[in-house]
Design an enzyme around this catalytic site. Structure first.
Site, short mmCIF file in Angstrom:
data_model
loop_
_atom_site.label_atom_id
_atom_site.label_comp_id
_atom_site.label_asym_id
_atom_site.label_seq_id
_atom_site.Cartn_x
_atom_site.Cartn_y
_atom_site.Cartn_z
N GLU A 150 -8.07 7.42 -6.86
CA GLU A 150 -8.99 6.33 -6.73
C GLU A 150 -10.27 6.93 -7.29
O GLU A 150 -11.01 7.78 -6.56
CB GLU A 150 -9.41 5.88 -5.32
N GLU A 167 -8.06 -0.93 6.05
CA GLU A 167 -8.08 -1.18 4.68
C GLU A 167 -8.67 -0.18 4.18
O GLU A 167 -9.78 0.05 4.11
CB GLU A 167 -8.75 -2.67 4.67
N LYS A 212 -20.42 -1.57 13.07
CA LYS A 212 -21.05 -0.35 12.61
C LYS A 212 -21.15 -0.74 10.95
O LYS A 212 -20.08 -0.43 10.35
CB LYS A 212 -20.61 0.94 12.88
N CYS A 239 -11.83 -1.65 -3.89
CA CYS A 239 -10.54 -0.96 -3.80
C CYS A 239 -9.32 -1.73 -4.37
O CYS A 239 -8.61 -0.88 -4.63
CB CYS A 239 -10.54 -1.01 -1.93
#
Length: 474
Positions: A381, A249, A174, A283
């Site tokens: 983040e 992750e 997906k 990331c």
């Protein structure tokens, strides 16, 4: 701004080797032009079920296929991808907004390299190993659901699908709804390469529908997810309810530590480049720069000058360094973080929240100073082109600041000697550390500590994530 690069209008999913029409489609936008450049299928739960069924049907045959034959099929896939390299680059620039230079190197070429790596690892890995009177047999885990993000859509696809196929697993993918078009090209490449029907299946759609159906499907054996920590927690919880394995992750807030005996200019400029790569939507980017307190202002001047020198603009231009963010929401979110930090006393050494372009979801490369390491801008983040700089007094404080976030994904150390840098790297609670600008190693395990996730991708470690062990005593 040049003409749009693509007009890919798809309304189908690849299920069991056949293209199946979906009940609806979703528009795909070019973030640089804010124009629609294509469509992607919006699959429903029944299509997910059909894809998982196809993967389950193909699983035993693919698992029993000799590893060398799997390696051949994956090598053919790599060749098919390489033959469509230019188209992959065009589509990636169009759907992600990444500069064409970075699209070639970090999105497409690296993705193809990962597929080639998966082929080599399938060919060379010892799936049966002796341990005393035991034979340790590594078997494929089964059907794998791969859920990939929008920031590196092709790279992340390759990092998951390549090793899964190498291990003998079948896959249902997906892709992210914001950047699904490159996954269609990948699916076409699997057909061209002769990958058996049902071994790779593509079901685009909304995360709330397709993602949820995959993570809770009883015939999915492992879920590999890359995305935000918040969504990763939900994926992990859904999988745990069925004792389903996961590889997550997730987010990062990595620090680049510059020692007083390092080359300050090189270290600072490289740290700025890391924070701004892919418009800050990486990331593992080094988004916190830690410098010795006596050289704080000097470092800020270097960082500000370098950030201001980066070219923000049309991602199709060879001269562009920083393209737009993926969406209007992402741009507004990042601008809001910058404004809030400045309201709390941050100094914007470069950039800020103002729009550098009337069209496109752009944010200028931004350097923030004078914040406490506990400030939200230094703890959360941001996922935009924002670097926060902190002074430190002594290596112990630098290590404490670097480890003092909920995350542990990447990081860097810059020092006059490798021994000194390695001594600091050993004390960092993070999955990867680069010393003095070392090159990225696609064979090294990639993954995080703490809220950055669990499990590892890339290389042999990535292949092993998709296996189970049977110990046979003789």
């Amino acid at each position: 701004m040049n003409a749009p690069l693509t007009d890919t209008y798809r309304d189908d999913a690849l299920i069991g080797g056949a293209w199946v029409q979906a009940p609806a489609t979703d528009d795909v936008e070019n973030p640089a032009t804010e124009t629609v450049i294509g469509t992607s299928a919006l699959c429903d739960g029944s299509m997910v079920d059909a894809a998982v069924t196809a993967a389950r049907k193909a699983a035993r045959g693919w698992a029993l296929t000799p590893a060398a034959a799997r390696a051949d099929a994956i090598a053919a896939l790599a060749r098919a991808l390489r033959s469509m390299r230019d188209e992959l680059v065009d589509v990636t620039v169009a759907e992600v907004g990444v500069s064409v230079v970075n699209a070639r190197a970090w999105h497409v070429d690296l993705a193809i390299e990962l597929i080639e790596s998966a082929s080599a690892n399938a060919r060379n890995y010892d799936f049966e190993q002796e341990l005393g009177n035991s034979l340790l047999i590594r078997k494929p885990v089964g059907v794998v659901a791969c859920i990939t993000p929008w920031n590196y859509p092709l790279y992340q696809l390759a990092a998951k699908v390549g090793p899964a196929l190498a291990a003998g697993c079948t896959v249902v993918l997906k892709p992210a709804a914001l950047a699904p078009l490159s996954s269609y090209l990948f699916a076409e490449a699997t057909i061209a390469a002769g990958v058996p029907e049902g071994v790779f299946n593509l079901v685009p759609g909304a995360g709330s529908v397709v993602g949820s159906a995959l993570t809770t499907h009883p015939d999915v054996d492992l879920v590999s997810f890359t995305g935000s920590t918040a969504v990763g927690r939900q994926v992990g919880a859904d999988a745990a309810a069925q004792l389903k394995r996961v590889c997550l992750e997730l987010g990062g807030k990595s620090s680049s530590i510059v020692c007083e005996d390092a080359d300050l200019k090189s270290a600072v400029e490289a740290s700025v480049d890391s924070a701004m790569l892919n418009s800050g939507q990486t990331c593992s980017a080094w988004t916190r720069l830690l410098v010795p307190a006596p050289r704080y202002e000097e470092a800020l001047a270097i960082a500000g000058d370098h950030a201001n020198s980066l070219v923000v603009g049309d991602p199709q231009s060879e001269e562009t360094d920083v393209g737009p963010l993926i969406s209007a929401k992402q741009r507004n979110d990042v601008a809001g973080v910058i404004d809030a930090a400045i309201a709390r006393g941050a100094r914007a050494v470069a950039g800020g929240s103002s729009r550098p372009s009337e069209r496109g979801h752009y944010v200028s490369p931004t350097i923030l100073a004078d914040l406490d390491p506990s400030d939200p801008a230094s703890q959360s983040e941001i996922f935009g082109p924002v670097l926060v700089v902190h002074p430190y007094n002594g290596e112990t404080e630098a290590i404490e600041i670097a480890n003092g976030t909920p995350y542990g994904l990447g990081g860097a150390v810059w020092a006059g000697t490798e021994a000194r840098a390695l001594g600091i790297a050993r004390q960092l609670d993070t999955g990867q550390v680069d010393i003095n600008g070392a090159a990225f190693n696609p064979e090294a395990p990639f993954g995080g500590w703490k809220a950055s996730g669990m499990g590892r991708e890339l290389g042999v470690a990535g292949l092993e994530e998709y296996t189970e062990i049977t110990a046979v005593q003789r």
